[in-house]
Write a protein that holds these residues in place. Structure first.
Motif: not given
Length: 315
Positions: A104-112
């Motif tokens: 969850x964190x990596x998906x949204x973090x790297x999208x940002x």
């Protein structure tokens, strides 16, 4: 529903990824284009990294930012697709609670992070077109490094509360996630608590990132278009605009599907769940495949270096 899925627990040991509910019989067929996307994304982004590293003429800010996009895309695809394919191919649906939160964190973090890099690329185009004589003095390597660091820190810090909040909710309804990956709102919706903090924070981050980043990109291109339209000849205008075309294509592929998926998932009808999940996969996985293709085909320096690479191998 089985008893194991309704027992009260603060933190489940595992979540169950259901894939695409309603389309279980088509999972194998759906996995074929997803697997093809993964292969193209991996090969394409590694090729971009390899070419930029090997070609001294590409050691410029725009290509440094492009490499950062490639790294972010590699993380996004590798974080999601292997597990997704294991769900489709082997019905390996269990994912550890901590692994789910990490995904969850990596998906949204790297999208940002990627969104921030696109803003940096827009700024690079603005300086290159509006202040061409000062480009090398404004966007020096230390400045590029600082911009990159800000983009990384912003994504890392802004998204940190999401898994922290998600880990604190009690999950007593079910541990089954109707999705192919641990998407933030799909996970917290399983909690048997008032999740408005998580929901509102997710909205805040989405609108802050999309709102601010898109505004800055639009502002850059307003200035760019003013300069382009002031050029004396049509050929000069087209040639100058051509230097921005790749960037415009990738930001369109990045922002438009994400905004549409985000709004439909939160405010759309539940009976279209399979559509929301499919579209969420498309907006997450298509840009990592398209970005190296767009830049590889539309950027002469990369295309020529790629042709030389294969020609030399063939001789």
């Amino acid at each position: 529903m089985s008893h194991s899925n309704t027992t009260h627990f603060a933190n489940p040991s595992t979540f169950i990824l259901l894939g695409i509910p309603g389309l279980e019989t088509f999972h194998v067929w759906i996995s074929i284009p997803f697997f093809a996307i993964y292969i193209v994304a991996i090969l394409g982004n590694f090729t971009i990294l390899f070419i930029v590293k090997r070609e001294p003429s590409l050691h410029e800010p725009m290509y440094y930012f492009l490499c950062m996009v490639a790294v972010a895309d590699l993380v996004l695809t590798t974080t999601t697709l292997p597990k997704m394919l294991s769900v489709f191919w082997f019905s390996s649906k269990e994912i550890d609670f901590s692994a789910c939160l990490a995904q969850l964190y990596f998906i949204h973090c790297f999208s940002v992070m990627e969104s921030g890099i696109f803003v940096a690329m827009a700024f690079d185009r603005f300086v290159a077109i509006c202040h061409p004589l000062r480009h090398s003095t404004i966007l020096t390597n230390p400045v590029v490094g600082k911009i990159s660091l800000v983009a990384m820190l912003r994504g890392s810090i802004l998204l940190l509360p999401c898994p922290i909040l998600a880990s604190r909710w009690p999950y007593c309804r079910t541990n089954m996630i109707p999705h192919t990956f641990c998407e933030h709102i799909a996970v917290v919706k399983l909690a048997c608590a008032d999740i408005r903090i998580s929901s509102y924070y997710g909205l805040f981050v989405a609108f802050l990132v999309i709102g601010v980043d898109v505004f800055l990109i639009i502002l850059s291109y307003i200035q760019i278009l003013r300069v382009i339209f002031s050029l004396p000849t049509k050929d000069a205008r087209l040639k100058t605009f051509e230097t921005c075309s790749s960037h415009l294509c990738v930001i369109s592929a990045f922002y438009i599907p994400r905004l549409f998926s985000f709004l439909t998932q939160r405010f759309g009808q539940n009976d279209l769940l399979h559509f929301h999940i499919l579209f969420a996969n498309v907006y997450l996985l298509m840009p990592p495949m398209l970005n190296p293709i767009i830049y590889g085909v539309r950027t002469k320096q990369i295309w020529n270096r790629l042709l030389r690479l294969f020609t030399n191998k063939g001789t």
